[in-house]
Motif scaffolding. Structure first.
Motif, PDB file in Angstrom:
ATOM      1  N   ASP A 328       0.815  -1.215   0.000  1.00 53.77           N
ATOM      2  CA  ASP A 328       0.000   0.000   0.000  1.00 53.77           C
ATOM      3  C   ASP A 328       0.847   1.263   0.000  1.00 53.77           C
ATOM      4  N   ARG A 329       2.015   1.206   0.579  1.00 53.28           N
ATOM      5  CA  ARG A 329       2.812   2.394   0.867  1.00 53.28           C
ATOM      6  C   ARG A 329       3.631   2.842  -0.340  1.00 53.28           C
ATOM      7  N   ASP A 330       3.944   4.147  -0.373  1.00 55.40           N
ATOM      8  CA  ASP A 330       4.802   4.678  -1.429  1.00 55.40           C
ATOM      9  C   ASP A 330       6.265   4.350  -1.160  1.00 55.40           C
ATOM     10  N   ASP A 331       6.665   4.415   0.107  1.00 54.48           N
ATOM     11  CA  ASP A 331       8.052   4.142   0.482  1.00 54.48           C
ATOM     12  C   ASP A 331       8.068   3.201   1.681  1.00 54.48           C
ATOM     13  N   PRO A 332       8.035   1.899   1.418  1.00 60.43           N
ATOM     14  CA  PRO A 332       7.983   0.931   2.522  1.00 60.43           C
ATOM     15  C   PRO A 332       9.275   0.827   3.315  1.00 60.43           C
ATOM     16  N   SER A 333      10.322   1.520   2.912  1.00 66.56           N
ATOM     17  CA  SER A 333      11.572   1.454   3.662  1.00 66.56           C
ATOM     18  C   SER A 333      11.533   2.327   4.917  1.00 66.56           C
ATOM     19  N   GLN A 334      10.582   3.252   4.986  1.00 68.97           N
ATOM     20  CA  GLN A 334      10.476   4.148   6.133  1.00 68.97           C
ATOM     21  C   GLN A 334       9.576   3.537   7.200  1.00 68.97           C
ATOM     22  N   PRO A 335       9.858   3.789   8.487  1.00 71.48           N
ATOM     23  CA  PRO A 335       8.990   3.260   9.548  1.00 71.48           C
ATOM     24  C   PRO A 335       7.648   3.974   9.576  1.00 71.48           C
ATOM     25  N   LEU A 336       6.634   3.277  10.067  1.00 69.37           N
ATOM     26  CA  LEU A 336       5.295   3.859  10.162  1.00 69.37           C
ATOM     27  C   LEU A 336       5.207   4.913  11.263  1.00 69.37           C
ATOM     28  N   VAL A 337       6.005   4.752  12.287  1.00 73.66           N
ATOM     29  CA  VAL A 337       6.110   5.764  13.341  1.00 73.66           C
ATOM     30  C   VAL A 337       7.269   6.678  12.963  1.00 73.66           C
ATOM     31  N   THR A 338       6.973   7.948  12.743  1.00 72.45           N
ATOM     32  CA  THR A 338       7.951   8.842  12.142  1.00 72.45           C
ATOM     33  C   THR A 338       8.964   9.349  13.165  1.00 72.45           C
ATOM     34  N   ALA A 339      10.193   9.506  12.704  1.00 76.29           N
ATOM     35  CA  ALA A 339      11.262  10.077  13.524  1.00 76.29           C
ATOM     36  C   ALA A 339      11.242  11.606  13.356  1.00 76.29           C
ATOM     37  N   PRO A 340      11.743  12.361  14.331  1.00 79.75           N
ATOM     38  CA  PRO A 340      12.338  11.887  15.584  1.00 79.75           C
ATOM     39  C   PRO A 340      11.364  11.878  16.762  1.00 79.75           C
ATOM     40  N   PHE A 341      10.119  12.331  16.531  1.00 80.53           N
ATOM     41  CA  PHE A 341       9.216  12.529  17.666  1.00 80.53           C
ATOM     42  C   PHE A 341       8.219  11.393  17.877  1.00 80.53           C
ATOM     43  N   GLY A 342       8.226  10.400  16.993  1.00 80.49           N
ATOM     44  CA  GLY A 342       7.377   9.234  17.209  1.00 80.49           C
ATOM     45  C   GLY A 342       5.914   9.440  16.872  1.00 80.49           C
ATOM     46  N   HIS A 343       5.617  10.340  15.941  1.00 82.15           N
ATOM     47  CA  HIS A 343       4.227  10.580  15.566  1.00 82.15           C
ATOM     48  C   HIS A 343       3.717   9.461  14.659  1.00 82.15           C
ATOM     49  N   ALA A 344       2.424   9.220  14.719  1.00 84.51           N
ATOM     50  CA  ALA A 344       1.800   8.267  13.795  1.00 84.51           C
ATOM     51  C   ALA A 344       1.795   8.867  12.396  1.00 84.51           C
ATOM     52  N   SER A 345       2.201   8.090  11.434  1.00 83.90           N
ATOM     53  CA  SER A 345       2.256   8.572  10.048  1.00 83.90           C
ATOM     54  C   SER A 345       0.867   8.617   9.434  1.00 83.90           C
ATOM     55  N   GLN A 346       0.775   9.274   8.279  1.00 85.68           N
ATOM     56  CA  GLN A 346      -0.490   9.309   7.558  1.00 85.68           C
ATOM     57  C   GLN A 346      -0.918   7.911   7.136  1.00 85.68           C
ATOM     58  N   GLU A 347       0.048   7.037   6.902  1.00 87.95           N
ATOM     59  CA  GLU A 347      -0.277   5.661   6.528  1.00 87.95           C
ATOM     60  C   GLU A 347      -1.046   4.946   7.639  1.00 87.95           C
ATOM     61  N   ILE A 348      -0.662   5.192   8.887  1.00 88.44           N
ATOM     62  CA  ILE A 348      -1.377   4.584  10.006  1.00 88.44           C
ATOM     63  C   ILE A 348      -2.802   5.101  10.063  1.00 88.44           C
ATOM     64  N   VAL A 349      -2.965   6.406   9.947  1.00 91.29           N
ATOM     65  CA  VAL A 349      -4.306   6.997  10.007  1.00 91.29           C
ATOM     66  C   VAL A 349      -5.168   6.502   8.852  1.00 91.29           C
ATOM     67  N   ASN A 350      -4.614   6.486   7.647  1.00 89.36           N
ATOM     68  CA  ASN A 350      -5.380   6.014   6.488  1.00 89.36           C
ATOM     69  C   ASN A 350      -5.765   4.543   6.631  1.00 89.36           C
ATOM     70  N   LEU A 351      -4.872   3.739   7.193  1.00 92.20           N
ATOM     71  CA  LEU A 351      -5.180   2.322   7.402  1.00 92.20           C
ATOM     72  C   LEU A 351      -6.389   2.164   8.311  1.00 92.20           C
ATOM     73  N   LEU A 352      -6.426   2.926   9.399  1.00 85.12           N
ATOM     74  CA  LEU A 352      -7.515   2.791  10.357  1.00 85.12           C
ATOM     75  C   LEU A 352      -8.825   3.393   9.846  1.00 85.12           C
ATOM     76  N   LEU A 353      -8.739   4.377   8.964  1.00 79.99           N
ATOM     77  CA  LEU A 353      -9.952   5.012   8.442  1.00 79.99           C
ATOM     78  C   LEU A 353     -10.498   4.313   7.205  1.00 79.99           C
ATOM     79  N   SER A 354      -9.609   3.775   6.372  1.00 78.41           N
ATOM     80  CA  SER A 354     -10.046   3.231   5.080  1.00 78.41           C
ATOM     81  C   SER A 354      -9.681   1.771   4.874  1.00 78.41           C
ATOM     82  N   GLY A 355      -8.822   1.205   5.745  1.00 74.51           N
ATOM     83  CA  GLY A 355      -8.376  -0.165   5.543  1.00 74.51           C
ATOM     84  C   GLY A 355      -7.199  -0.279   4.605  1.00 74.51           C
ATOM     85  N   ASN A 356      -6.660   0.844   4.149  1.00 68.44           N
ATOM     86  CA  ASN A 356      -5.549   0.865   3.196  1.00 68.44           C
ATOM     87  C   ASN A 356      -4.468   1.784   3.746  1.00 68.44           C
ATOM     88  N   ALA A 357      -3.234   1.305   3.799  1.00 68.81           N
ATOM     89  CA  ALA A 357      -2.137   2.073   4.401  1.00 68.81           C
ATOM     90  C   ALA A 357      -1.455   2.981   3.390  1.00 68.81           C
TER      91      ALA A 357
END
Length: 616
Positions: A328-357
C-alpha cells in the motif's frame, strides 16, 4: 488427591458424553506418531490417555470454564491450527471458531515467528528508534476521560499514538451519536448502513455525553475496534493481538480490579526489539464478527492498559497483512512511526480510516509518469479526514475523506491528530447554491478533454450552457470565448455575478448560499485546565483533562465580502429585513482549526466561547 483426580476424570467424561462427542487427548508434537510408544501395553496406553484427560480437567478448573471439557479441548486444537496472514490469500486455512466455545480462556492464540516479529517491529519503528519513542508507544492505553464534560473522549497522556486514538475516537463517536442501538446486528455496520440519513437528522442532544454510562461507552469502543479491524482485513477477517503474560490475570472475576492487576503485571515489561515482541505477543484470527467482538470485549482491560494503543496498531497491521501494508505504501523502507518525535504517520491513520495504508489523502491513484504511481483513497469511508496541510497547499484531500458517510473527521496538524464532528447530518447536505454548482461542474467536466486541467473548448462550452440552461449576456459570452477556450474559475466567477433568472447563482437576499450549523472539536491530549481555561504556570491544582469545544459555523455565499455587503445595503427594505441575520454577522474568530474547516466549507466563519480550540 487420587480421589479428586478420579472425580475430575469422571466429570470430564460425563460432560463429554452430554455433548455427544468423545473428548480428544491433547495432540502430541509432530513426528511423535501421535504420542504412542512402540510396544505400549493397553493398560499403559489407557493410563496415558487418562492423564491427558485429567490435565484437560485441571485446565478447566483453573480457567473457571463453564462449558464442557470437550469444547475446551476442541478449542485448543483449533487454536493450534491458526495461521497468521502475511499477505492477501495467505492464512485462510483453519481459523478458530469461538462461536462453539463460550468460555473466555479457551482461545490461547499463537505466537509470531521470529521473522514475522522482527519484520513487524522494523515496519513500525525502524532500526534506529529511540527509547523515548518506544516509551511513548508503550505507555498509552485506550481509556475514556474521567472528566464528565469529555467522558465520551479517549484521553491521551503520551505524544505519538494520537493518530491511533483519534481514528478510534472517530468511530466511537459514530456509534455513540448515530448508531447507539445495542443490537448485535450493529456488528455488521459496514453492510447494513445503506441509508445516509434517517427520519431525524439531529440524533442527540448536546448533553448526551454527560449521561453516558460506562457500559455504553465500552460497547461503542469494542464495536469501533471490531469494525476497524475487519475494515483492515478487507471485511473477511480480524486479527486481535494480546499479551501472553495477561492470559491468566485478565480472566479474573468481575469484582477483581482488573486494571490494577494488569498494571502490576506489566511493570517490568519493555518491548525494545522484535525478539521482545515475539516473547510476549499472542495473536488471534477471526472470520466471525461476533466471535471477534466477544474476544475484544473479554480482553478490553488489556487495551486499556499502557500497551493498548500499540496492541491495537499491531492488530490492525496484522489484519491487513504485513505484505499488503508494504504494498500500500509509497516508500515501505520508512517506519510507520515517524522520527524523531514518534508521531503516527499518515499511513497509520489512512489504514484505520479506510483499511488501506496509503501515504496520500487524494482520491484514487496519481500517475507520475514513467510507469510510476502513488496511491490515495479508493473507496468511500465512514468517518473522514481534514488537515491543516491542505490550507497551506501541501496536499489536497479528496472527496472520499472530505465527505464521509457520517459528519465526523480526524483533523491533522503538523504534529497532532484531533477530532471534529457534528450532531446533525444535514451539515453534509448540499444547499441550493452547492447543488447548482455541482450540476454545472459535472456538465463542464464532461466536456473537459484536458485530463482534468479545468478548461474546455468553445464548442463544448456552448453544450454546457445548453445543458444547464444558462443564458449569458452577449458581452460576457464574447469575453469568455475570446481566447478560444474557457477556464472553469473564470466561468464560475461570471456565474456568481449572474442572476438566478438567467441560470446563474447570484441572489441579492444573500440566503441561497447561507449555511449555519454547529461543530464540536475534541482534543484528547490531557492539558492543565483551571475553571474552564488553560492553566497558568502558577495555578494551583490544575485539572488534567482533554478539551471539547463547540463552534458556531456560518458559511456565507461564495461572493466577495464587498459584493455581498453592497448588495445587502442596496436591497429593497423588505428584502433587507429578511436578511438581518446575514447582514449582521458575529465577529469572526480565528484559529488553525478554522483553516482546516475551510478546506471542507470554503469561507466558513467560526465563533466559540472561551479559549480557542487547539489542534496541537
Amino acid at each position: 488427591m487420587a480421589d479428586q483426580e478420579e472425580e475430575d476424570l469422571k466429570m470430564a467424561l460425563r460432560m463429554s458424553m452430554q455433548q455427544h462427542e468423545s473428548p480428544e487427548p491433547k495432540r502430541s508434537k509432530p513426528g511423535d506418531d501421535s504420542g504412542e510408544t512402540p510396544g505400549e501395553s493397553p493398560e499403559v496406553k489407557n493410563r496415558r490417555l487418562q492423564r491427558e484427560l485429567m490435565a484437560a480437567a485441571a485446565e478447566k478448573r483453573m480457567a473457571a470454564i463453564k462449558s464442557s471439557a470437550a469444547s475446551v479441548l476442541k478449542s485448543v486444537e483449533s487454536v493450534k491450527e491458526v495461521k497468521i496472514s502475511g499477505s492477501g490469500d495467505e492464512g485462510k486455512g483453519k481459523i478458530v471458531n469461538l462461536e462453539k466455545c463460550k468460555d473466555k480462556s479457551g482461545d490461547l492464540g499463537t505466537e509470531l515467528s521470529s521473522v514475522e516479529a522482527h519484520h513487524l517491529f522494523a515496519m513500525i519503528f525502524g532500526s534506529k528508534v529511540t527509547k523515548d519513542v518506544l516509551a511513548q508507544w508503550s505507555n498509552q492505553g485506550i481509556r475514556f476521560s474521567p472528566d464528565p464534560e469529555t467522558s465520551m473522549g479517549l484521553v491521551q497522556h503520551e505524544g505519538g499514538p494520537c493518530g491511533v486514538l483519534a481514528a478510534i475516537q472517530a468511530f466511537v463517536l459514530k456509534y455513540l451519536l448515530f448508531s447507539p442501538e445495542d443490537s448485535e446486528v450493529a456488528l455488521n455496520m459496514s453492510t447494513s448502513l445503506g441509508l445516509r440519513r434517517v427520519s431525524k437528522n439531529e440524533y442527540v442532544a448536546g448533553d448526551i455525553f454527560s449521561s453516558l454510562s460506562e457500559d455504553k461507552k465500552s460497547r461503542a469502543l469494542v464495536r469501533s475496534m471490531n469494525e476497524i479491524l475487519f475494515l483492515c482485513g478487507s471485511n473477511e477477517k480480524a486479527v486481535i493481538s494480546s499479551l501472553n503474560i495477561l492470559d491468566g490475570d485478565i480472566e479474573g472475576s468481575v469484582e477483581c480490579p482488573e486494571d490494577e492487576v494488569i498494571a502490576k503485571a506489566l511493570e517490568d515489561l519493555s518491548i525494545d526489539s522484535g525478539s521482545d515482541l515475539q516473547k510476549v505477543l499472542r495473536v488471534h484470527t477471526y472470520t466471525s464478527r461476533s466471535s471477534a467482538f466477544q474476544k475484544l470485549q473479554a480482553i478490553l482491560p488489556a487495551f486499556r492498559s499502557r500497551m493498548g494503543a500499540l496492541l491495537f496498531l499491531i492488530s490492525a497491521l496484522l489484519s491487513r497483512g504485513l505484505d499488503n501494508v508494504q504494498a500500500d505504501r509509497d516508500d515501505p523502507s520508512q517506519p510507520l512511526v515517524t522520527a524523531p518525535f514518534g508521531h503516527a504517520s499518515q499511513e497509520i491513520v489512512n489504514l484505520l480510516l479506510s483499511g488501506n495504508a496509503a501515504a496520500n489523502v487524494f482520491d484514487g491513484r496519481m500517475d507520475l509518469g514513467g510507469g510510476m504511481f502513488v496511491n490515495g483513497i479508493f473507496t468511500p469511508v465512514e468517518v473522514g479526514f481534514l488537515t491543516l496541510l491542505e490550507s497551506l497547499n501541501f496536499c489536497k484531500v479528496g472527496q472520499y475523506l472530505k465527505c464521509p458517510r457520517w459528519p465526523i473527521w480526524v483533523v491533522g496538524s503538523e504534529s497532532h491528530y484531533t477530532v471534529l464532528f457534528a450532531l446533525d447530518t444535514k451539515v453534509q447536505d448540499e444547499n441550493e447554491l452547492e447543488s447548482r454548482e455541482s450540476q454545472i461542474r459535472r456538465a463542464f467536466d464532461a466536456q473537459d478533454q484536458s485530463g482534468g486541467g479545468g478548461f474546455i473548448s468553445v464548442e463544448g462550452f456552448h453544450q454546457v450552457l445548453k445543458e444547464t440552461s444558462i443564458n449569458l449576456p452577449s458581452e460576457k459570452l464574447e469575453h469568455l470565448c475570446g481566447t478560444g477556450f474557457i477556464v472553469w474559475s473564470e466561468f464560475w466567477q461570471v456565474l456568481l455575478d449572474l442572476d438566478k433568472s438567467l441560470g446563474g447563482v447570484k441572489d441579492s437576499s444573500g440566503l441561497m448560499g447561507k449555511k449555519v450549523f454547529d461543530l464540536y472539536h475534541f482534543n484528547g491530549i490531557a492539558k492543565s485546565i483551571v475553571n474552564g481555561s488553560q492553566a497558568s504556570s502558577g495555578a494551583e491544582n490544575p485539572i488534567q483533562r482533554p478539551r471539547l469545544t463547540k463552534l458556531r459555523v456560518s458559511v456565507p455565499p461564495r461572493w466577495t465580502p464587498e459584493e455581498f455587503m453592497a448588495d445587502v445595503s442596496a436591497a429593497p427594505s423588505g428584502e433587507k429585513q429578511n436578511s438581518d441575520e446575514v447582514s449582521k454577522p458575529e465577529p469572526a474568530q480565528h484559529a488553525p482549526l478554522v483553516d482546516c474547516i475551510r478546506t471542507r466549507w470554503n469561507r466558513a466563519v467560526c465563533n466559540w466561547e472561551g479559549d480557542a480550540p487547539s489542534i496541537v
